[in-house]
Design a protein around this motif. Sequence first.
Motif, mmCIF file in Angstrom:
data_model
loop_
_atom_site.group_PDB
_atom_site.id
_atom_site.type_symbol
_atom_site.label_atom_id
_atom_site.label_comp_id
_atom_site.label_asym_id
_atom_site.label_seq_id
_atom_site.Cartn_x
_atom_site.Cartn_y
_atom_site.Cartn_z
ATOM 1 N N VAL A 41 0.956 -1.139 -0.054
ATOM 2 C CA VAL A 41 0.141 -0.048 -0.075
ATOM 3 C C VAL A 41 1.075 1.285 -0.135
ATOM 4 C CG1 VAL A 41 -1.528 1.275 1.564
ATOM 5 C CG2 VAL A 41 -1.973 -0.940 0.872
ATOM 6 N N LEU A 42 0.523 2.035 -0.858
ATOM 7 C CA LEU A 42 1.105 3.464 -0.678
ATOM 8 C C LEU A 42 0.128 4.554 -0.308
ATOM 9 C CD1 LEU A 42 3.321 5.299 -1.619
ATOM 10 C CD2 LEU A 42 2.817 5.368 -3.941
ATOM 11 N N ALA A 43 0.116 5.287 0.828
ATOM 12 C CA ALA A 43 -0.829 5.911 1.380
ATOM 13 C C ALA A 43 -0.403 7.394 1.256
ATOM 14 C CB ALA A 43 -1.176 5.449 2.550
ATOM 15 N N ILE A 78 9.008 -1.382 11.454
ATOM 16 C CA ILE A 78 8.287 0.003 11.026
ATOM 17 C C ILE A 78 9.311 1.338 11.318
ATOM 18 C CG2 ILE A 78 6.433 1.795 11.740
ATOM 19 C CD1 ILE A 78 5.075 -0.840 12.926
ATOM 20 N N LEU A 79 9.687 1.820 10.141
ATOM 21 C CA LEU A 79 10.686 2.883 10.084
ATOM 22 C C LEU A 79 10.082 4.246 10.146
ATOM 23 C CD1 LEU A 79 13.221 1.600 7.375
ATOM 24 C CD2 LEU A 79 13.408 1.247 9.697
ATOM 25 N N THR A 80 10.381 5.172 10.946
ATOM 26 C CA THR A 80 9.929 6.324 11.104
ATOM 27 C C THR A 80 11.103 7.351 11.220
ATOM 28 O OG1 THR A 80 10.239 6.670 13.542
ATOM 29 C CG2 THR A 80 8.274 5.363 12.774
ATOM 30 N N LEU A 153 7.220 2.072 6.125
ATOM 31 C CA LEU A 153 8.058 3.510 5.767
ATOM 32 C C LEU A 153 7.199 4.374 6.040
ATOM 33 C CD1 LEU A 153 10.179 3.108 2.665
ATOM 34 C CD2 LEU A 153 10.979 2.599 4.780
ATOM 35 N N ASP A 154 6.925 4.911 7.423
ATOM 36 C CA ASP A 154 6.060 5.943 7.822
ATOM 37 C C ASP A 154 6.751 7.460 7.722
ATOM 38 O OD1 ASP A 154 3.610 7.043 8.754
ATOM 39 O OD2 ASP A 154 4.345 6.951 10.772
ATOM 40 N N GLU A 155 6.025 8.425 7.372
ATOM 41 C CA GLU A 155 6.427 9.559 7.115
ATOM 42 C C GLU A 155 7.726 9.640 6.380
ATOM 43 O OE1 GLU A 155 5.863 12.536 10.173
ATOM 44 O OE2 GLU A 155 4.203 11.688 10.508
ATOM 45 N N ALA A 156 7.329 8.856 4.961
ATOM 46 C CA ALA A 156 8.595 8.670 4.138
ATOM 47 C C ALA A 156 9.328 9.813 3.362
ATOM 48 C CB ALA A 156 8.283 7.737 3.081
ATOM 49 N N ASP A 157 8.515 10.851 3.452
ATOM 50 C CA ASP A 157 8.745 12.041 2.753
ATOM 51 C C ASP A 157 9.867 12.889 3.982
ATOM 52 O OD1 ASP A 157 6.668 12.602 4.638
ATOM 53 O OD2 ASP A 157 5.844 14.165 3.516
ATOM 54 N N ARG A 158 9.437 12.780 5.139
ATOM 55 C CA ARG A 158 10.459 13.325 6.039
ATOM 56 C C ARG A 158 11.715 12.467 6.282
ATOM 57 N NH1 ARG A 158 9.965 18.108 8.691
ATOM 58 N NH2 ARG A 158 8.624 18.396 7.254
ATOM 59 N N MET A 159 11.444 11.237 6.043
ATOM 60 C CA MET A 159 12.639 10.556 6.243
ATOM 61 C C MET A 159 13.815 10.774 5.038
ATOM 62 S SD MET A 159 12.077 6.907 7.548
ATOM 63 C CE MET A 159 10.666 6.108 6.834
ATOM 64 N N GLN A 180 5.670 -7.685 2.296
ATOM 65 C CA GLN A 180 4.761 -6.831 2.122
ATOM 66 C C GLN A 180 5.221 -5.584 2.647
ATOM 67 O OE1 GLN A 180 1.159 -7.359 4.573
ATOM 68 N NE2 GLN A 180 -0.264 -5.933 3.314
ATOM 69 N N ASN A 181 4.829 -4.520 1.643
ATOM 70 C CA ASN A 181 5.429 -3.116 1.983
ATOM 71 C C ASN A 181 4.408 -1.925 2.076
ATOM 72 O OD1 ASN A 181 8.617 -3.633 1.508
ATOM 73 N ND2 ASN A 181 7.324 -4.601 -0.589
ATOM 74 N N LEU A 182 4.631 -1.216 3.046
ATOM 75 C CA LEU A 182 3.497 -0.033 3.227
ATOM 76 C C LEU A 182 4.144 1.219 3.232
ATOM 77 C CD1 LEU A 182 1.551 -1.945 6.143
ATOM 78 C CD2 LEU A 182 1.275 -2.436 3.697
ATOM 79 N N MET A 183 3.861 2.227 2.614
ATOM 80 C CA MET A 183 4.386 3.459 2.592
ATOM 81 C C MET A 183 3.615 4.505 2.806
ATOM 82 S SD MET A 183 7.569 4.436 0.169
ATOM 83 C CE MET A 183 7.346 6.180 -0.657
#
Length: 429
Positions: A41-43, A78-80, A153-159, A180-183
């Motif tokens: 999922v790309l959210a 979960i990476l933040t 990958l949470d808050e990927a833009d900020r990472m 499974q990948n969720l971003m």
Amino acid sequence: MSFNSLGLSDALLKAISKKGYTTPSPIQQKSIPPILEGKDVLASAQTGTGKTAGFTLPILQILSQGKHLSHRPIRALILTPTRELAAQILANIKEYGEFLDLRSTVIFGGVNQKPQVAQLRQGIDILVATPGRLIDLQNQGLITLNKVEILVLDEADRMLDMGFLRDIERIMKVLPTKRQNLMFSATFSKDIKKLAMGILNHPVQVEATPENTTVDAITQKVYPVAKEKKTELVIKLITEGNWKQILVFTRTKQGANKLTESMISAGIQAAAIHGNKGQGARTKALAGFKNGSLTALVATDIAARGLDIPLLPHVVNFELPNIPEDYVHRIGRTGRAGANGEAISLFSPDETVFLRDIEKLIGMKLPKENIKGFEPDPNASTEPIKQGQGRQQRNSTPRKPKTDTTNRSSNYSFGPRRPSQNNERRPNR
Ligand code: AMP
């Protein structure tokens, strides 16, 4: 729609109802079903939309239904970008997973690694981590990621803004390829799309709010003000408005400290939160802000990322951000989870370019209101602010966030890049 109809287990429904949630938020409605089906999922969702439950609930369900391995390898990672966000996600996982037999922990930099390692040794199903500390522990052979089934990958833009791209790439190399990948990301730059294409496999795309637009529940106002009168104005707003909980953004750490001191001198309970503050000071400030003993929390953009402060009534931009996307992130701290909020920007003539870029990004003109006695000199220069002494001044539109391996400070330096002038250095290693 109810949580029941999303196909969540009774144990999760019980925890959700204990939290007091009655209806899934739009991002939860859209992301939970495909995640439960095992899809990538790309959210597009910013903080405040309920995105954390959007991925933690289905992950808890998937892991609790899977086969139990007695030695408990890490099955969800979960990476933040920040420690605060990491800690917040773990707190949510613990709450939602209260009636499940799953173990979770968090690792981040800036604190002793020993207790974290001790936790990991006991066997952990879900690990929340900031990239720097994860790599440190991995390099020391203290962490094994070869059984990870789900990556977030949470808050990927900020990472990316914070310069974690290379770290993310290194972490990808030690994960099993089949997973499974969720971003999740609040904004979608070209670099984010590129990262997503490299990591996600035929993702289902979901969106909570349209890209780069601000939330309707937030009243946005701009007060034109002479630069030297900003401190006086923010103090006046707080005291005369009898505001009880206000988050104030400054562009620099020094600015945050200075404003905090002035507020304290004016009798306002205030604390600053930024990358130079130790973890203890940050946690204490946040706790004080949440329990009401602090009226004002003065933060830089990075420090504020991931803070979970529900129902925040007032956000003030003491200075406008030079990265327009930061405006969206900042005001996302108010009007959360359906509550109304007010976002006020103190705008001095030297920020004309910043305001123009923000309005361009959000696709609307922000209403301006003059406050008597604080109006800027109509002839004041609209030349952009000089960042630091003797540095080259900016004379064009703000640079887009760099998303290569440089750190986030590059966004703030308009002249030659000098690490000592970083606004915020990577705080999580
Ligand atoms: P998040 O965007 O994940 O940071 O969540 C923002 C806030 O909304 C947090 O304080 C959550 O506890 C809360 N929240 C999440 N989901 C719901 C829901 N379905 N109903 C009410 N509040 C929620």
